[in-house]
Scaffold this motif. Structure first.
Motif, short mmCIF file in Angstrom:
data_model
loop_
_atom_site.label_atom_id
_atom_site.label_comp_id
_atom_site.label_asym_id
_atom_site.label_seq_id
_atom_site.Cartn_x
_atom_site.Cartn_y
_atom_site.Cartn_z
N MET A 107 -6.39 29.32 -34.11
CA MET A 107 -5.29 28.95 -33.23
C MET A 107 -5.63 29.29 -31.79
O MET A 107 -6.48 30.17 -31.52
N ASN A 108 -4.96 28.63 -30.88
CA ASN A 108 -5.18 28.84 -29.45
C ASN A 108 -4.00 29.58 -28.84
O ASN A 108 -2.84 29.30 -29.18
N ILE A 109 -4.28 30.53 -27.94
CA ILE A 109 -3.23 31.18 -27.18
C ILE A 109 -3.01 30.37 -25.90
O ILE A 109 -3.94 30.12 -25.14
N VAL A 110 -1.76 29.95 -25.70
CA VAL A 110 -1.41 29.09 -24.57
C VAL A 110 -0.33 29.78 -23.75
O VAL A 110 0.61 30.36 -24.31
N SER A 111 -0.46 29.74 -22.43
CA SER A 111 0.60 30.22 -21.54
C SER A 111 1.03 29.08 -20.63
O SER A 111 0.19 28.44 -20.00
N ASN A 112 2.34 28.83 -20.59
CA ASN A 112 2.89 27.78 -19.74
C ASN A 112 4.23 28.24 -19.19
O ASN A 112 5.11 28.65 -19.94
N LYS A 113 4.36 28.22 -17.88
CA LYS A 113 5.60 28.60 -17.20
C LYS A 113 6.05 30.01 -17.59
O LYS A 113 7.24 30.29 -17.74
N GLY A 114 5.07 30.89 -17.77
CA GLY A 114 5.37 32.28 -18.08
C GLY A 114 5.61 32.58 -19.54
O GLY A 114 5.85 33.73 -19.91
N VAL A 115 5.56 31.56 -20.39
CA VAL A 115 5.80 31.73 -21.83
C VAL A 115 4.47 31.62 -22.57
O VAL A 115 3.69 30.69 -22.32
N THR A 116 4.22 32.57 -23.48
CA THR A 116 2.98 32.57 -24.26
C THR A 116 3.27 32.18 -25.70
O THR A 116 4.20 32.71 -26.32
N PHE A 117 2.47 31.23 -26.22
CA PHE A 117 2.65 30.78 -27.60
C PHE A 117 1.30 30.38 -28.17
O PHE A 117 0.28 30.35 -27.46
N LEU A 118 1.29 30.04 -29.45
CA LEU A 118 0.06 29.69 -30.16
C LEU A 118 0.14 28.26 -30.67
O LEU A 118 1.23 27.79 -31.05
N THR A 119 -1.00 27.56 -30.70
CA THR A 119 -1.06 26.20 -31.23
C THR A 119 -2.25 26.05 -32.17
O THR A 119 -3.24 26.79 -32.07
N PHE A 120 -2.15 25.09 -33.07
CA PHE A 120 -3.24 24.76 -34.00
C PHE A 120 -4.14 23.70 -33.41
O PHE A 120 -3.66 22.73 -32.79
N ASP A 121 -5.44 23.83 -33.62
CA ASP A 121 -6.40 22.80 -33.19
C ASP A 121 -6.12 21.46 -33.86
O ASP A 121 -6.10 20.42 -33.19
N LEU A 122 -5.91 21.48 -35.18
CA LEU A 122 -5.74 20.22 -35.91
C LEU A 122 -4.50 19.47 -35.47
O LEU A 122 -4.53 18.24 -35.30
N LEU A 123 -3.41 20.18 -35.25
CA LEU A 123 -2.18 19.52 -34.83
C LEU A 123 -2.25 19.09 -33.37
O LEU A 123 -1.67 18.08 -32.98
N GLU A 124 -2.95 19.89 -32.54
CA GLU A 124 -3.16 19.48 -31.15
C GLU A 124 -3.92 18.15 -31.10
O GLU A 124 -3.54 17.24 -30.36
N LYS A 125 -5.00 18.05 -31.88
CA LYS A 125 -5.81 16.83 -31.89
C LYS A 125 -5.01 15.63 -32.41
O LYS A 125 -5.25 14.49 -32.02
N ALA A 126 -4.04 15.92 -33.30
CA ALA A 126 -3.22 14.84 -33.85
C ALA A 126 -2.10 14.44 -32.90
O ALA A 126 -1.42 13.44 -33.14
N GLY A 127 -1.92 15.19 -31.82
CA GLY A 127 -0.92 14.84 -30.82
C GLY A 127 0.50 15.24 -31.17
O GLY A 127 1.45 14.66 -30.66
N VAL A 128 0.64 16.25 -32.04
CA VAL A 128 1.97 16.69 -32.45
C VAL A 128 2.42 17.88 -31.59
O VAL A 128 1.69 18.87 -31.46
N LYS A 129 3.60 17.79 -31.04
CA LYS A 129 4.17 18.88 -30.25
C LYS A 129 4.56 20.01 -31.20
O LYS A 129 5.37 19.81 -32.12
N HIS A 130 4.00 21.20 -30.99
CA HIS A 130 4.28 22.31 -31.90
C HIS A 130 3.86 23.61 -31.26
O HIS A 130 3.09 23.64 -30.29
N CYS A 131 4.33 24.71 -31.82
CA CYS A 131 3.81 26.03 -31.43
C CYS A 131 4.37 27.08 -32.36
O CYS A 131 5.28 26.83 -33.16
N PHE A 132 3.81 28.29 -32.22
CA PHE A 132 4.38 29.50 -32.81
C PHE A 132 4.59 30.48 -31.67
O PHE A 132 3.67 30.73 -30.89
N SER A 133 5.79 31.01 -31.55
CA SER A 133 6.11 31.85 -30.41
C SER A 133 5.46 33.23 -30.51
O SER A 133 5.03 33.66 -31.58
N THR A 134 5.41 33.92 -29.38
CA THR A 134 5.05 35.33 -29.34
C THR A 134 6.22 36.09 -28.71
O THR A 134 7.27 35.51 -28.42
#
Length: 275
Positions: free
Chosen positions: A1-28
């Motif tokens: 999984m990837n750690i992503v920070s956007n607008k001060g919020v940190t969350f995680l995303t999957f490579d496979l779902l990112e490549k498939a173009g699906v909006k998703h995350c798991f919060s921290t």
């Protein structure tokens, strides 16, 4: 999984779902306004945090994900294997109106505007994407949900409702307590033996003697992520289409809430998914 920070919020995303173009995350825990034991991105209503703080945290998450907070749809988890089909009328459930249902540990939808939301603090989030029929699912896999094979139930409901072919699914098994940290009783292990078979558990290293209490013959280590991977494969998902998170919620209390560490005085993490 990837750690992503956007607008001060940190969350995680999957490579496979990112490549498939699906909006998703798991919060921290990072990026919210809650304080004390809820610090800071608590997404759980009814835990003792103010509703105002939780609502603000949802707004911050929605802004970071670029989704409509008022079209989120929340689960109502009680460790069942119940999966609800979400329609246009469910947009906003738990956010702009009280939940009209109980005992919902999984949700599926093909409505593009709705963001599904499920909650965690050590249990395993399960993500499902059907690229052929444009449908998604999110399910909550604690030990009860896992032994009851909620992942298989989710896939079967997607197949009946949307025509999903399990072999085409792209799936994620998200952050949760890892097999090196999750100690359970012999009673729990016996239920897994009944559901999976002792040889299958041994061959896949899902159940081992306790490393926390090695002298107690009634204590075992249980790998919920690997067990859910088995459930997915039994249901027909291809191994190469399953991404398993390496993050353990028990090991990193600065990044995650962990029920095993914090007990009831804690916030809730959440999984988000939208077409």
């Amino acid at each position: 999984m990837n750690i992503v920070s956007n607008k001060g919020v940190t969350f995680l995303t999957f490579d496979l779902l990112e490549k498939a173009g699906v909006k998703h995350c798991f919060s921290t825990r990072i990026g919210g306004v809650s304080e004390g034991c809820f610090e800071s991105m608590n997404l759980g209503f009814g835990r003792g945090d103010s509703d105002e703080n939780v609502r603000k945290n949802f707004e911050l998450m929605a802004d970071a994900l670029e989704v409509d907070v008022n079209k989120m749809c929340l689960s109502q988890q009680t460790h069942t294997t119940n999966v609800r089909v979400i329609t246009e009328q469910d947009a906003g459930n738990g956010i702009i109106r009280p939940l009209p249902y109980t005992d919902v540990d999984g949700m599926v939808t093909n409505v593009k505007e709705i963001t599904l939301v499920t909650f965690y603090a050590d249990c395993i989030p399960l993500y499902f994407y059907d690229p052929e029929h444009e449908a998604i699912g999110l399910s909550h896999g604690g030990w009860r949900g896992t032994v009851g094979k909620i992942g298989k139930n989710t896939i079967e409901i997607m197949a009946r409702t949307y025509g999903t072919n399990p072999s085409r699914l792209i799936c994620g098994i998200g952050p949760g307590v890892g097999g090196e940290c999750y100690e359970v009783s012999g009673e729990v292990v016996e239920k897994f033996r009944e559901a999976f078979g002792e040889k299958t558990l041994a061959d896949n290293n899902i159940v081992r003697s306790s490393t926390i209490n090695p002298d107690n013959p009634d204590k075992y280590m249980l790998d919920l992520k690997n067990a859910n991977r088995l459930v997915f494969e039994e249901a027909g998902v291809r191994r190469e289409n399953i991404e398993i998170s390496e993050f353990c919620t028990h090991c990193d209390a600065k990044l995650f809430y962990s029920h095993r560490i914090m007990g009831a005085d804690r916030g809730s993490l959440a999984a988000f998914m939208r077409l």
